[in-house]
Write a protein that holds these residues in place. Structure first.
Motif, PDB file in Angstrom:
ATOM      1  N   UNK A   1      48.983  67.334 100.753  1.00 27.37           N
ATOM      2  CA  UNK A   1      47.590  67.343 101.184  1.00 27.37           C
ATOM      3  C   UNK A   1      47.404  67.469 102.680  1.00 27.37           C
ATOM      4  N   UNK A   2      48.433  67.915 103.386  1.00 28.24           N
ATOM      5  CA  UNK A   2      48.364  68.024 104.838  1.00 28.24           C
ATOM      6  C   UNK A   2      47.743  69.353 105.256  1.00 28.24           C
ATOM      7  N   UNK A   3      47.988  70.400 104.468  1.00 28.65           N
ATOM      8  CA  UNK A   3      47.398  71.707 104.725  1.00 28.65           C
ATOM      9  C   UNK A   3      46.770  72.239 103.442  1.00 28.65           C
ATOM     10  N   UNK A   4      45.954  73.277 103.594  1.00 30.58           N
ATOM     11  CA  UNK A   4      45.352  73.971 102.454  1.00 30.58           C
ATOM     12  C   UNK A   4      45.622  75.461 102.612  1.00 30.58           C
TER      13      UNK A   4
ATOM     14  N   UNK B   1      44.983  73.543 108.499  1.00 29.15           N
ATOM     15  CA  UNK B   1      45.242  72.116 108.583  1.00 29.15           C
ATOM     16  C   UNK B   1      44.106  71.359 107.912  1.00 29.15           C
ATOM     17  N   UNK B   2      44.436  70.392 107.070  1.00 28.18           N
ATOM     18  CA  UNK B   2      43.420  69.571 106.412  1.00 28.18           C
ATOM     19  C   UNK B   2      42.760  68.686 107.460  1.00 28.18           C
ATOM     20  N   UNK B   3      41.447  68.533 107.367  1.00 23.97           N
ATOM     21  CA  UNK B   3      40.763  67.692 108.351  1.00 23.97           C
ATOM     22  C   UNK B   3      40.474  66.286 107.812  1.00 23.97           C
ATOM     23  N   UNK B   4      41.158  65.899 106.741  1.00 27.36           N
ATOM     24  CA  UNK B   4      41.047  64.557 106.187  1.00 27.36           C
ATOM     25  C   UNK B   4      42.328  63.781 106.459  1.00 27.36           C
ATOM     26  N   UNK B   5      42.262  62.462 106.313  1.00 27.09           N
ATOM     27  CA  UNK B   5      43.470  61.653 106.368  1.00 27.09           C
ATOM     28  C   UNK B   5      44.353  62.031 105.188  1.00 27.09           C
ATOM     29  N   UNK B   6      45.661  61.952 105.374  1.00 26.54           N
ATOM     30  CA  UNK B   6      46.602  62.312 104.310  1.00 26.54           C
ATOM     31  C   UNK B   6      46.392  61.440 103.074  1.00 26.54           C
ATOM     32  N   UNK B   7      46.009  60.193 103.277  1.00 26.16           N
ATOM     33  CA  UNK B   7      45.812  59.273 102.158  1.00 26.16           C
ATOM     34  C   UNK B   7      44.560  59.611 101.351  1.00 26.16           C
ATOM     35  N   UNK B   8      43.655  60.381 101.930  1.00 25.17           N
ATOM     36  CA  UNK B   8      42.392  60.723 101.270  1.00 25.17           C
ATOM     37  C   UNK B   8      42.599  61.938 100.374  1.00 25.17           C
ATOM     38  N   UNK B   9      42.830  61.698  99.089  1.00 27.89           N
ATOM     39  CA  UNK B   9      43.009  62.806  98.143  1.00 27.89           C
ATOM     40  C   UNK B   9      41.649  63.441  97.878  1.00 27.89           C
TER      41      UNK B   9
ATOM     42  N   UNK C   1      35.393  72.470 104.211  1.00 28.93           N
ATOM     43  CA  UNK C   1      34.087  71.864 103.960  1.00 28.93           C
ATOM     44  C   UNK C   1      34.259  70.479 103.348  1.00 28.93           C
ATOM     45  N   UNK C   2      33.193  69.707 103.344  1.00 29.39           N
ATOM     46  CA  UNK C   2      33.223  68.391 102.698  1.00 29.39           C
ATOM     47  C   UNK C   2      33.187  68.606 101.185  1.00 29.39           C
TER      48      UNK C   2
END
Length: 121
Positions: free
Chosen positions: A49-52, A62-70, A87-88
């Motif tokens: 979940x680090x990149x998309x 790069x994912x703009x969320x915390x890694x723990x946030x699935x 996007x959100x």
């Protein structure tokens, strides 16, 4: 640095979103590897979940969320310049929950929205 860290570092430092072969080209300057090495690292980073990956323009962001946030990746892509932004996905998750299709389960989804960015309009 291991291969995943090198790939992640390349993505973080890039001003634009990169394809796997552009990442490979930059990786080769650090360490000589086969293309499969880069693809394995990209798949590992996606799994974590680090990149998309944008399937439309075949780039990695790069994912703009915390890694723990699935979450379910939701991406906007400019049809003109190819710029991509995450996007959100919670908004889309609540909308898709309301759709009752017997054939599909929208618990896990990926969404790509083709549009025109403000710079290109």
């Amino acid at each position: 640095m291991n291969n995943n860290e090198i790939v992640l570092d390349i993505i973080k430092k890039s001003r634009k979103h990169l394809t796997a072969y552009l990442i490979l080209e930059k990786f080769q300057k650090v360490k000589k590897v086969h293309p499969m090495t880069v693809y394995r690292s990209l798949n590992n980073l996606i799994y974590k979940g680090i990149i998309h990956k944008s399937n439309q323009n075949k780039t990695y962001i790069l994912c703009n969320h915390d890694v723990e946030h699935k979450h379910n990746p939701s991406i906007a892509i400019c049809k003109s310049c190819g710029d991509t932004q995450e996007l959100k996905s919670d908004l889309f998750k609540s909308i898709l929950k309301k759709i009752s299709l017997k054939k599909y389960n929208f618990v896990n989804f990926e969404l790509e929205v083709s549009t025109i960015c403000n710079t290109c309009k």
